[in-house]
Write a protein that holds these residues in place. Structure first.
Motif, mmCIF file in Angstrom:
data_model
loop_
_atom_site.group_PDB
_atom_site.id
_atom_site.type_symbol
_atom_site.label_atom_id
_atom_site.label_comp_id
_atom_site.label_asym_id
_atom_site.label_seq_id
_atom_site.Cartn_x
_atom_site.Cartn_y
_atom_site.Cartn_z
ATOM 1 N N ALA A 99 0.803 -1.231 0.000
ATOM 2 C CA ALA A 99 0.000 0.000 0.000
ATOM 3 C C ALA A 99 0.830 1.272 0.000
ATOM 4 O O ALA A 99 0.366 2.313 -0.503
ATOM 5 C CB ALA A 99 -0.941 -0.014 1.210
ATOM 6 N N GLN A 100 2.046 1.243 0.548
ATOM 7 C CA GLN A 100 2.832 2.482 0.637
ATOM 8 C C GLN A 100 3.431 2.892 -0.702
ATOM 9 O O GLN A 100 3.948 4.003 -0.848
ATOM 10 C CB GLN A 100 3.958 2.341 1.681
ATOM 11 C CG GLN A 100 5.175 1.537 1.214
ATOM 12 C CD GLN A 100 5.010 0.036 1.413
ATOM 13 O OE1 GLN A 100 3.945 -0.425 1.771
ATOM 14 N NE2 GLN A 100 6.064 -0.726 1.186
ATOM 15 N N ILE A 101 3.328 2.023 -1.702
ATOM 16 C CA ILE A 101 3.926 2.300 -3.013
ATOM 17 C C ILE A 101 2.896 2.912 -3.948
ATOM 18 O O ILE A 101 1.742 2.479 -3.998
ATOM 19 C CB ILE A 101 4.496 1.004 -3.622
ATOM 20 C CG1 ILE A 101 5.677 0.502 -2.791
ATOM 21 C CG2 ILE A 101 4.920 1.209 -5.073
ATOM 22 C CD1 ILE A 101 6.225 -0.838 -3.255
ATOM 23 N N ASP A 102 3.314 3.918 -4.696
ATOM 24 C CA ASP A 102 2.473 4.520 -5.736
ATOM 25 C C ASP A 102 2.561 3.611 -6.978
ATOM 26 O O ASP A 102 3.466 3.751 -7.788
ATOM 27 C CB ASP A 102 2.962 5.933 -6.049
ATOM 28 C CG ASP A 102 2.074 6.669 -7.053
ATOM 29 O OD1 ASP A 102 1.303 6.001 -7.787
ATOM 30 O OD2 ASP A 102 2.162 7.909 -7.123
ATOM 31 N N GLU A 103 1.608 2.684 -7.064
ATOM 32 C CA GLU A 103 1.678 1.683 -8.128
ATOM 33 C C GLU A 103 1.598 2.320 -9.508
ATOM 34 O O GLU A 103 2.319 1.918 -10.430
ATOM 35 C CB GLU A 103 0.561 0.658 -7.951
ATOM 36 C CG GLU A 103 0.624 -0.480 -8.966
ATOM 37 C CD GLU A 103 -0.448 -1.528 -8.727
ATOM 38 O OE1 GLU A 103 -0.112 -2.619 -8.252
ATOM 39 O OE2 GLU A 103 -1.630 -1.234 -9.030
ATOM 40 N N ARG A 104 0.719 3.310 -9.681
ATOM 41 C CA ARG A 104 0.576 3.920 -11.000
ATOM 42 C C ARG A 104 1.866 4.606 -11.432
ATOM 43 O O ARG A 104 2.271 4.496 -12.603
ATOM 44 C CB ARG A 104 -0.596 4.905 -10.964
ATOM 45 C CG ARG A 104 -0.799 5.749 -12.220
ATOM 46 C CD ARG A 104 -0.708 5.004 -13.528
ATOM 47 N NE ARG A 104 -1.562 3.819 -13.605
ATOM 48 C CZ ARG A 104 -1.416 2.865 -14.503
ATOM 49 N NH1 ARG A 104 -0.442 2.932 -15.408
ATOM 50 N NH2 ARG A 104 -2.224 1.830 -14.526
ATOM 51 N N ALA A 105 2.528 5.297 -10.519
ATOM 52 C CA ALA A 105 3.793 5.951 -10.863
ATOM 53 C C ALA A 105 4.829 4.915 -11.289
ATOM 54 O O ALA A 105 5.605 5.153 -12.231
ATOM 55 C CB ALA A 105 4.311 6.768 -9.687
ATOM 56 N N CYS A 106 4.831 3.775 -10.625
ATOM 57 C CA CYS A 106 5.803 2.731 -10.955
ATOM 58 C C CYS A 106 5.462 2.055 -12.283
ATOM 59 O O CYS A 106 6.352 1.783 -13.091
ATOM 60 C CB CYS A 106 5.880 1.722 -9.815
ATOM 61 S SG CYS A 106 6.596 2.423 -8.305
ATOM 62 N N PHE A 107 4.187 1.791 -12.515
ATOM 63 C CA PHE A 107 3.793 1.257 -13.816
ATOM 64 C C PHE A 107 4.244 2.204 -14.933
ATOM 65 O O PHE A 107 4.819 1.776 -15.942
ATOM 66 C CB PHE A 107 2.286 1.084 -13.882
ATOM 67 C CG PHE A 107 1.755 -0.193 -13.283
ATOM 68 C CD1 PHE A 107 2.537 -1.332 -13.198
ATOM 69 C CD2 PHE A 107 0.446 -0.268 -12.827
ATOM 70 C CE1 PHE A 107 2.045 -2.517 -12.653
ATOM 71 C CE2 PHE A 107 -0.063 -1.443 -12.288
ATOM 72 C CZ PHE A 107 0.740 -2.571 -12.197
ATOM 73 N N ASP A 108 3.971 3.481 -14.754
ATOM 74 C CA ASP A 108 4.257 4.445 -15.818
ATOM 75 C C ASP A 108 5.746 4.705 -16.000
ATOM 76 O O ASP A 108 6.151 5.290 -17.011
ATOM 77 C CB ASP A 108 3.521 5.760 -15.551
ATOM 78 C CG ASP A 108 2.042 5.674 -15.890
ATOM 79 O OD1 ASP A 108 1.659 4.737 -16.623
ATOM 80 O OD2 ASP A 108 1.268 6.532 -15.427
ATOM 81 N N ALA A 109 6.561 4.265 -15.037
ATOM 82 C CA ALA A 109 8.013 4.415 -15.179
ATOM 83 C C ALA A 109 8.599 3.357 -16.107
ATOM 84 O O ALA A 109 9.737 3.499 -16.578
ATOM 85 C CB ALA A 109 8.679 4.326 -13.810
ATOM 86 N N ILE A 110 7.853 2.305 -16.383
ATOM 87 C CA ILE A 110 8.341 1.251 -17.282
ATOM 88 C C ILE A 110 8.408 1.802 -18.706
ATOM 89 O O ILE A 110 7.455 2.412 -19.191
ATOM 90 C CB ILE A 110 7.423 0.014 -17.223
ATOM 91 C CG1 ILE A 110 7.413 -0.581 -15.815
ATOM 92 C CG2 ILE A 110 7.846 -1.029 -18.252
ATOM 93 C CD1 ILE A 110 6.385 -1.670 -15.613
ATOM 94 N N SER A 111 9.523 1.599 -19.362
ATOM 95 C CA SER A 111 9.674 2.048 -20.750
ATOM 96 C C SER A 111 8.584 1.434 -21.618
ATOM 97 O O SER A 111 8.311 0.230 -21.519
ATOM 98 C CB SER A 111 11.047 1.637 -21.281
ATOM 99 O OG SER A 111 11.097 1.769 -22.687
#
Length: 275
Positions: A99-111
Motif C-alpha cells: 500500500a505504501q507504493i504509488d503503483e501507478r507511478a511505478c507502472f508508468d516508469a516502465i519504458s
C-alpha cells in the motif's frame, strides 16, 4: 445447444511451440524481468508461472524480489535499472504492490518499449487509439482466444463487467477497436442484470466470485470469465450455462493461460523489434 469451450490451456500450449521456433531464430535470447514486492504467496506463484513459461519457449528470465517495506523511490530505481539494461526486453511489475507504493507511478516508469504487460498510461492510450502498443496481457489474451475460435465480434453488443485500468478498461477498448458496441458495467451498476441480459458477449472482469448470475445471461451469448477465486470459482456463475450459451471459457483453463501466453508473446515481439 452445447457450448463451444474456449480452451485457453490447449491454445496456449500450441502457441508456445510457435513462440519457441521464433525464439530459436534470434541471436540473443530474450529476457523478461519480473519484479515482486513483498512475499504474498499468490503473487509469488503467478510470477513463477510466468518464469516457467519463459523457460518452455527458450526465453530467459530475471526475477527481482524486493522486501515488503520497499518505497516508491526504491522501486522506481529498480525499474530504471531494468529500463537501461539492454539484455532485458520486457518488464513485469507484479500487481498488487504494498500500500505504501504509488503503483501507478511505478507502472508508468516502465519504458513503453518494455511494457510487455500493457500497464502504462502511454501504452493504454496508444492501444485505445489503434496505434502500435503492447496491450494489457489479460485482455490481449482474451482477444487471441476469441480470434482463434472464430468468435464474430463486429456489430455485436459486448458488456464488460469491470473497470480496472489493466483489465476492464483495456478490454472494452480492444472490443471497441474490433467493432463491437461496448457497455462497461461494474459492481455499482444499478441495472446490472438488465445490461447483461442484452449482451451478445459477456466479459466478467470484476474480481468478485460469481457476481454475474447465470440467469442474467441470454441464450446464445458468448461468455468470457476473467476471474479466478478459491474453489475454482470465476466472476460468472456457470450453472446451466453450457447448455444455453454458444461459447464459454472454463475456470480454470480458459483466460488464465492466455494471459501468460500474451505476456510471453509480447516479450518476444519486443525482442524482435529490438533486433
Amino acid at each position: 445447444m452445447s457450448a463451444l469451450i474456449l480452451d485457453g490451456k490447449t491454445l496456449a500450449k500450441q502457441r508456445e511451440q510457435m513462440l519457441k521456433q521464433r525464439v530459436d531464430k534470434l541471436e540473443l535470447k530474450p529476457v523478461l524481468a519480473t519484479i515482486l514486492v513483498g512475499d504474498d504467496p499468490a503473487s509469488a506463484t503467478y510470477v513463477q508461472m510466468k518464469v516457467n513459461a519463459c523457460g518452455r519457449v527458450g526465453m530467459g528470465s530475471r526475477s527481482v524480489t524486493l522486501p515488503e517495506t520497499t518505497s516508491t523511490e526504491e522501486l522506481l530505481a529498480t525499474i530504471s535499472e531494468l529500463n537501461n539494461d539492454p539484455q532485458v526486453c520486457g518488464i513485469l511489475l507484479q500487481h498488487p504492490v504494498p500500500a505504501q507504493i504509488d503503483e501507478r507511478a511505478c507502472f508508468d516508469a516502465i519504458s513503453i518499449r518494455k511494457d510487455v504487460d500493457g500497464v502504462t498510461t502511454q501504452g493504454f492510450g496508444r492501444m485505445a487509439m489503434g496505434e502500435q502498443a503492447f496491450g494489457s496481457a489479460t485482455p490481449a489474451g482474451i482477444m487471441t482466444l476469441l480470434d482463434h475460435y472464430g468468435i464474430e465480434l463486429a456489430g455485436k453488443h459486448a458488456v464488460v463487467v469491470g473497470r480496472s485500468p489493466i483489465l476492464g478498461k483495456p478490454m472494452a477498448a480492444m472490443l471497441l477497436n474490433a467493432n463491437c458496441t461496448v457497455t462497461v458495467c461494474h459492481s455499482r451498476t444499478a441495472d446490472l442484470a438488465d445490461q447483461i441480459g442484452r449482451a451478445d458477449i459477456v466479459v466478467g472482469a470484476v474480481g468478485k466470485p460469481e457476481l454475474i448470475r447465470a440467469a442474467w445471461i441470454k441464450d446464445g451469448a458468448v461468455v468470457v470469465d476473467a476471474g479466478y477465486h478459491p474453489g475454482g470459482l470465476g466472476d460468472i456463475e456457470k450453472d446451466g450455462l453450457e447448455s444455453r450459451v454458444s461459447a464459454l471459457t472454463p475456470v480454470p483453463g480458459g483466460v488464465g493461460p492466455m494471459t501468460i501466453n500474451a505476456l510471453i508473446s509480447q516479450t518476444l515481439e519486443a525482442a524482435e523489434l529490438f533486433a
